[in-house]
Design an enzyme around this catalytic site. Structure first.
Site, mmCIF file in Angstrom:
data_model
loop_
_atom_site.group_PDB
_atom_site.id
_atom_site.type_symbol
_atom_site.label_atom_id
_atom_site.label_comp_id
_atom_site.label_asym_id
_atom_site.label_seq_id
_atom_site.Cartn_x
_atom_site.Cartn_y
_atom_site.Cartn_z
ATOM 1 N N ASP A 227 -34.976 -3.902 9.720
ATOM 2 C CA ASP A 227 -33.502 -4.425 9.418
ATOM 3 C C ASP A 227 -33.685 -4.993 8.292
ATOM 4 O O ASP A 227 -34.271 -5.567 7.510
ATOM 5 C CB ASP A 227 -33.089 -5.303 10.720
ATOM 6 C CG ASP A 227 -31.639 -5.169 10.676
ATOM 7 O OD1 ASP A 227 -30.946 -4.747 9.902
ATOM 8 O OD2 ASP A 227 -31.086 -5.757 12.116
ATOM 9 N N TRP A 228 -31.994 -5.091 7.637
ATOM 10 C CA TRP A 228 -32.045 -5.628 6.348
ATOM 11 C C TRP A 228 -32.314 -7.003 6.086
ATOM 12 O O TRP A 228 -31.528 -7.659 6.713
ATOM 13 C CB TRP A 228 -30.502 -5.139 6.012
ATOM 14 C CG TRP A 228 -30.325 -3.794 5.070
ATOM 15 C CD1 TRP A 228 -29.939 -3.606 3.972
ATOM 16 C CD2 TRP A 228 -30.891 -2.536 5.575
ATOM 17 N NE1 TRP A 228 -29.894 -2.167 3.487
ATOM 18 C CE2 TRP A 228 -30.538 -1.599 4.793
ATOM 19 C CE3 TRP A 228 -31.544 -2.074 6.726
ATOM 20 C CZ2 TRP A 228 -30.661 -0.151 5.003
ATOM 21 C CZ3 TRP A 228 -31.683 -0.890 6.896
ATOM 22 C CH2 TRP A 228 -31.330 0.366 5.868
#
Length: 754
Positions: A227-228
């Site tokens: 995930d970012w």
């Protein structure tokens, strides 16, 4: 692309560079080896791609917003999810997007999670089936998906740092199972790991999660991305099986990877595995690229049809719905004009148009409209309130469009309560004083408390139903369509009833899932607790009867499948769709298990008077629980109830089957093993059965000496939990001793060893 050849030609620095993004949305290209970059973009209910020719780098292209997962799951319709996925795949191909980030199939542990609108259900089976159907649709168009957020991303509070303490059985049965089914059925091109820690380990560097479970147990061979901003230690992530870090690290983590290889802290073999999976993804995306055009208007119409099948009719007293075109009707509430149709955060779509209920109702009749409330703050406006009450006085029926504004639920924060805005509650209270024919249409991403429930006649839950929700809502209100949605989550009476209440959202960075496997209806059923609406609940404008349950066998082995069928008949006068739900319950178990668990569902369309036969196939997993002593799924011998229902609390048909286990749990009986434990296995009954029966018969001697009032059944019950060693104490005739008991135990343990 000759990946093996490229791997040999890549420098160490180039290999490291491929393990993170080039920017926010692209992988890195290496021109000298003709390795192109590919683009990923947010989803999952619409394409959120940044506009390349805009002066505002944050502006997204115009696209179509489909219903969110909270609504989609209520359709209980795999084909519907696949159709939506195909539409998304077409849009991605047209916009040169290789991977759309979604779907999300995290479990709805608490109704307070701000991102629940992006997730399907509290039930792992339903979540996995919906996710798999979505993935198959998108990927049929040559576009990849990213199944997220792996795993246990069930809250927004401190989501980047929270450490969740979850026991092994709960992880496998609830939080991993939702992903497992989707991975095995649909093979998503990528899986996105979550921010949180699980039992002390960040998901982005959790080898047990990313390699042992995902790859080795489930056989996943795709790419794992972060995930970012989820990466804590990039080198440990490589070791754990995290292939691609997103977004770019601006070369910082690339250098750490190079240094780790040069120092011997990271093997080239581990790095090559990650690089190879990145190259395979790029190659697959490039080979699958197809020039595509997409029709926004057609997708808008599809969004309306999907939303129509997702809406759930929760109350319909006096058959107030459907409305008649001849009724004098007024619409009240700002959401009638400006519907809340999607959630906030990374999945927010720049919709090319939005159809409100006020727009759509023009096809049916003329209605009066009053705004009633404001959404930008929870404050009653006396003038708007007065106008709404006056409007309600002079109309036959009132439809109030209410729910949660953006400020109440979004990615990035959790709710602190389940209440609707007080200004909306006041509006409903005041209108109920002047008109009793009230229908409330709810726009929200998660359950809310309903203090006005007894004051209204109709309640239609549309969740966050996408940009065409106004058309879908009016079609349902006026009977152009028949409601067919069923709740994908339980609605508790109040927040305090929820099983996670005492342990949400944790203390600082520590959180224990003390409710274990008892999430949602599993908890409410076990506690025999009243709920506002049970899991799987939903009304229709027609009625259905269930009959002729057929179970293919009375006894099976756990490596065999069981077929279950029943007939469903539309006994009303409208064509409609019914979701037939199959639940399984273990009648007696040595471990604590739910009363029932969803193990099958089918949605069928029926004309008035029509009957259809519905079939289900159950395999070992339908009867198994996760046994930690063998780290695998296990079926305990016994009788299982097969239940067919219209909801989790509306069981219409039931039968049973005995299931034999082909697996033996490792066990070593000792002097401290109880009589009941020994007799629970066939070998124990063979060795000790006659002796125990004789012993209990002696204890139930009716001569009047000591135990004269004890029956045989009472003696067996009394000694079920007695350790074997204690039998020696009760042997007044001195026929047994510790030596004899030890020999019997040795015989039993030898039989169990094989």
């Amino acid at each position: 692309m000759n990946i093996k050849k490229i791997l040999k030609e890549l420098t160490l620095e180039e290999k490291a560079s491929l393990c993170s993004g080039a920017d926010f949305w692209h992988t890195k290209a290496i021109e000298r080896l003709a390795i192109p970059q590919i683009m990923v973009s947010d989803g999952p209910h619409g394409l959120r791609k940044n506009a390349e020719d805009s002066s505002n780098p944050q502006e997204a292209i115009k696209a179509v917003c489909f219903p969110t997962a909270s609504a989609l799951a209520c359709s209980f319709d795999r084909n519907l999810l696949t159709a939506m996925g195909k539409a998304l795949g077409e849009e991605c191909q047209a916009e040169k997007v290789s991977v759309i980030l979604g779907p999300g199939c995290n479990i709805k542990r608490s109704p307070l999670c701000g991102r629940n609108f992006e997730y399907f259900s509290e039930d792992p089976y339903l979540a996995s089936e919906m996710a798999a159907a979505h993935i198959k649709g998108v990927q049929s168009k040559g576009v990849g998906t990213s199944l997220k957020h792996f795993a246990a991303n069930n809250q927004e509070t401190r989501r980047l740092t929270i450490n969740e303490r979850i026991d092994e059985r709960t992880l496998h049965e609830i939080y991993l199972a939702a992903f497992e089914g989707a991975v095995k059925q649909a093979s998503p091109w990528t899986v996105m790991c979550s921010y949180n820690r699980i039992n002390g380990y960040h998901s982005a560097q959790n080898k047990w999660l990313l390699t042992d479970v995902l790859r080795d147990e489930w056989g996943y061979d795709g790419l794992v991305m972060s995930d970012w901003g989820a990466v804590d230690d990039r080198v440990e992530g490589i070791k754990a099986g995290l292939d691609l870090e997103m977004p770019a690290s601006f070369g910082k983590n690339d250098r750490l990877i190079v240094d780790a290889v040069n120092s011997g802290k990271l093997s080239m073999k581990a790095l090559d595995k990650c690089v190879e999976r990145v190259l395979k993804l790029v190659d697959k995306a490039e080979e699958s690229r197809t020039p595509t055009e997409w029709d926004m208007e057609a997708h808008h119409e599809l969004a309306a049809k999907i939303a129509e099948q997702c809406a759930v009719l929760l109350k319909n007293d006096d058959a107030i719905l459907p409305l008649s075109k001849e009724d004098k009707v007024c619409f009240i509430g700002e959401f009638a004009e400006k519907p809340r149709y999607q959630g906030g955060g990374s999945s927010h779509i720049n919709s090319f148009k939005v159809t409100s209920a006020l727009d759509a109702v023009k096809e049916f009749c003329k209605v009066e409209y009053a705004q009633g409330f404001i959404t930008y703050e929870d404050r009653s406006d006396p003038k708007l309130l007065e106008q709404a009450v006056e409007c309600a006085k002079y109309n036959d029926k009132v439809v109030i469009f209410a729910g949660l504004p953006d400020s109440f639920e979004s990615e990035g924060f959790d709710r602190t309560h389940m209440r609707m805005p007080e200004c909306q509650l006041e509006l409903i209270r005041e209108i109920s004083k002047v008109n009793k024919n009230i229908v409330v249409v709810l726009h929200n991403g998660s359950p809310v408390e309903l203090p006005f429930f007894d004051d209204i006649k109709g309640l239609l839950e549309v969740y966050l139903g996408g940009q065409a929700i106004g058309k879908a809502t009016c079609d349902l209100l006026f009977g152009e369509a028949v409601p067919s949605g069923k709740l994908a989550e339980s609605w508790c009476m109040k927040l305090e009833d929820n099983p996670s209440y005492l342990n949400f959202p944790g203390v600082v960075d520590e959180l224990t899932y003390s409710e274990g496997i008892f999430v949602g209806y599993r908890y409410y059923d076990k506690k025999k607790m009243a709920v506002r609406f049970p899991f799987g609940y939903g009304l229709s404008y027609t009625n259905f009867s269930y009959s002729d349950l057929v179970i293919s066998a009375s006894e099976i082995n756990d490596d065999q499948t069981l077929t279950v069928s029943c007939n469903i008949t539309n006994t009303g006068n409208r064509t409609g769709m019914e979701t037939v739900q199959l639940y399984v319950g273990d009648k007696e178990s040595s471990v604590i298990r739910p009363v029932k668990e969803l193990k099958g569902f089918e949605k069928v369309s029926l004309r008035p008077g029509e009957t259809k036969k519905v079939f289900f196939t159950l395999d070992k997993r339908a009867f198994a629980y996760y046994e930690t002593t063998i780290n695998d799924w296990f079926v305990e011998y016994g009788e299982f109830e097969i239940m067919i229902g219209a909801s989790s609390r509306d069981i219409r048909l039931s039968g049973s089957v005995y299931v034999n286990s082909k697996t033996k749990l490792p066990v070593q009986f000792t002097f401290n093993s109880t009589v009941g434990d020994v007799l629970s296995c066939s070998e124990g009954r063979e060795v000790f059965g006659d002796f125990i029966e004789k012993f209990c018969r002696g204890m139930s001697d009716v001569s009047g000496d000591g135990f004269g009032a004890v029956t045989m059944d009472m003696a067996m019950a009394m000694f079920k939990e007695t350790p074997l060693r204690d039998i020696i104490c009760y042997d007044e005739r001195q026929e047994i001793n510790r030596v004899w008991l030890g020999e019997m135990l040795d015989k039993l343990n030898s039989m169990l060893e094989g």
